[in-house]
Design an enzyme around this catalytic site. Structure first.
Site, PDB file in Angstrom:
ATOM      1  N   ASP A  75       1.377   8.922  19.998  1.00  0.00           N
ATOM      2  CA  ASP A  75       1.802   9.219  18.631  1.00  0.00           C
ATOM      3  C   ASP A  75       0.952  10.282  17.937  1.00  0.00           C
ATOM      4  O   ASP A  75       0.794  10.257  16.713  1.00  0.00           O
ATOM      5  CB  ASP A  75       1.823   7.928  17.795  1.00  0.00           C
ATOM      6  CG  ASP A  75       2.970   7.914  16.780  1.00  0.00           C
ATOM      7  OD1 ASP A  75       3.998   8.558  17.049  1.00  0.00           O
ATOM      8  OD2 ASP A  75       2.832   7.261  15.742  1.00  0.00           O
ATOM      9  N   ASP A 107      -1.300  -5.290  15.678  1.00  0.00           N
ATOM     10  CA  ASP A 107      -1.372  -3.888  15.264  1.00  0.00           C
ATOM     11  C   ASP A 107      -2.356  -3.681  14.125  1.00  0.00           C
ATOM     12  O   ASP A 107      -2.814  -2.561  13.895  1.00  0.00           O
ATOM     13  CB  ASP A 107       0.005  -3.398  14.798  1.00  0.00           C
ATOM     14  CG  ASP A 107       1.041  -3.377  15.904  1.00  0.00           C
ATOM     15  OD1 ASP A 107       0.690  -3.020  17.036  1.00  0.00           O
ATOM     16  OD2 ASP A 107       2.211  -3.712  15.628  1.00  0.00           O
TER      17      ASP A 107
END
Length: 441
Positions: free
Chosen positions: A168, A384
């Site tokens: 990402d 996360d």
């Protein structure tokens, strides 16, 4: 994102760390063959015993505890390891042990994720380096070089090592500089330079396969970004006319939640679908169609025709009772899309501990044309980020997008409550992933 485990669980697997690699290898290990076209084919895959032990302790978790997952190096400390997290050598030594018990080669997935001002588009950008504090040089010498030196150890040359480079990173270059960190990143050229260094350094190791990250359909699938992303990746890799590059392939949806396939709607249904709030002009609504189309655009940008794509399906299942079983019959485009889509997030931009997600397609090689593998790169059940204002012991700060009460531009975060800090085991999330697995377990 490495799993931080308690002392009791570490003791369960400590013996595996202590067994020396030489106990299973006699003499100098034979070098790996010349790189194969697809490192996932005809190969066993590394099962992380630390993640597996956490999964197996959950009710029903034994059904997936033998699945291969990625080894994340998202902090400098994880190269050598900590009191609660094994280091890179511990994983590689365990991979050698697993390799010794099977006739096929063994593939292990290592994730490099520590760019200067990593994930600059996030509201909180956790990482060890900053472009304003000599971050590029430190990334090279303190992070990439030690990893490369370990991977190049002859003790590991029988392994097929898949190195996934900087998940990402593309949004920080493709999207407008929404934060001061992204502005500094874009002005400095640090991301392209760092990624180029990492993939070149790792590619020099004969048994390492470099997979460069290509974001996901929600970002790179948009027509404003699709061609720009491919050309940018080609520029970083020095791709031209199909000549060899340090890149063996590309990954998409790493640690993401994008549906692998949306069976009940697509953008070919006409302009109204693309104009819906959810699709927002994107040409793609799932990861498989995006990955296959983006592969062709990468080849057009200069990469060789042999490149393959790997899709992270660890949390892309979206099964369970809320999964639609047919397309909507509504004449309202927004309602039609919302009732047809299997991805139940509030927005494709939601990324933290998403409520309703499930385990996706199991890891497998060559599942579709142009796809090297479906893989569980993000270990399911690993948080996360913290849902409350709790800073983890190694300094990782919580991001507001992990707070279930947070709303950005009127869109809820969709995050689960009671989440621990990033990298720690999140049993409630794992239980949800099991319950909502698709295909079902």
């Amino acid at each position: 994102m490495a799993v931080r485990l308690g002392a009791r669980l570490m003791a369960m697997v400590a013996a595996m760390i202590l067994v020396p690699v030489t106990a299973v290898l006699t003499g100098t290990p034979a070098a790996a063959d010349t790189r194969v076209d697809n490192p996932y084919v005809a190969a066993e895959r590394y099962v992380d015993p630390w993640w597996s032990a956490s999964a197996a302790t959950e009710p029903g978790g034994a059904a997936v505890a033998d699945q291969p997952t990625g080894v994340w190096l998202d902090r400098l400390s994880l190269i050598e390891g900590t009191a609660s997290s094994p280091g890179l050598r511990a994983h590689l030594n365990e991979a050698v042990l697993q390799d010794a018990f099977g006739p096929a080669p063994l593939t292990i997935q290592i994730v490099l994720d520590d760019l200067p001002d990593r994930n600059c588009t996030h509201l909180v950008s956790n990482g060890d380096f900053s472009v304003t504090s000599d971050g590029l040089n430190r990334y090279r010498t303190e992070y990439v070089d030690p990893i490369a030196e370990i991977l190049a150890d002859p003790a590991y040359q029988r392994l097929r090592i898949v190195a996934i480079v900087e998940p990402d990173f593309l949004p920080g270059l493709l999207l407008p500089a929404a934060t001061s960190r992204c502005a500094a990143v874009q002005a400095s050229g640090a991301y392209p330079a760092a990624v180029r260094y990492a993939m070149t350094r790792l590619h020099a190791i004969p048994n390492v396969y470099v997979y460069l990250d290509a974001s996901e359909h929600g970002v790179a699938g948009h027509p404003d970004n699709f061609g720009r992303a491919a050309d940018l990746l080609a520029s970083i890799a020095g791709a031209s006319g199909g000549a060899p590059t340090p890149v063996h392939g590309f990954t998409v949806n790493v640690a993401g939640y994008g549906a692998l396939v949306e069976p009940y709607y697509n953008t070919h249904m006409g302009l109204p679908v693309k104009s819906s709030r959810w699709v927002a002009g994107n040409d793609y609504v799932d990861e498989l169609s995006f990955a296959q189309a983006f592969r062709q655009r990468l080849i057009a940008a200069g990469f060789g025709s042999g490149i393959g794509m790997v899709i992270d399906t660890s949390r892309s299942g979206w099964g369970g009772p809320y999964r639609p079983v047919r397309g909507s019959t509504s004449g309202d485009v927004n309602r039609f899309v919302d009732e047809s889509r299997t991805d139940r997030r509030y927005s494709v931009g939601d990324w933290c501990n998403q409520a309703g997600a499930g385990l996706g397609a199991r890891p497998t090689a060559i599942p579709a044309a142009g796809i090297d593998a479906y893989a569980w790169i993000k270990p399911p059940g690993v948080s996360d980020g913290s849902s409350v204002n709790v800073t983890s012991p190694d300094g990782i700060r919580p991001d507001p997008m992990c707070d279930p009460t947070y709303t950005q531009a009127t869109v809820p975060s969709g995050a689960l409550p009671y989440a621990p800090p990033a990298g720690e085991w999140f049993g409630a999330q794992f239980q949800q992933l099991l319950a909502n697995a698709y295909p079902p377990l």
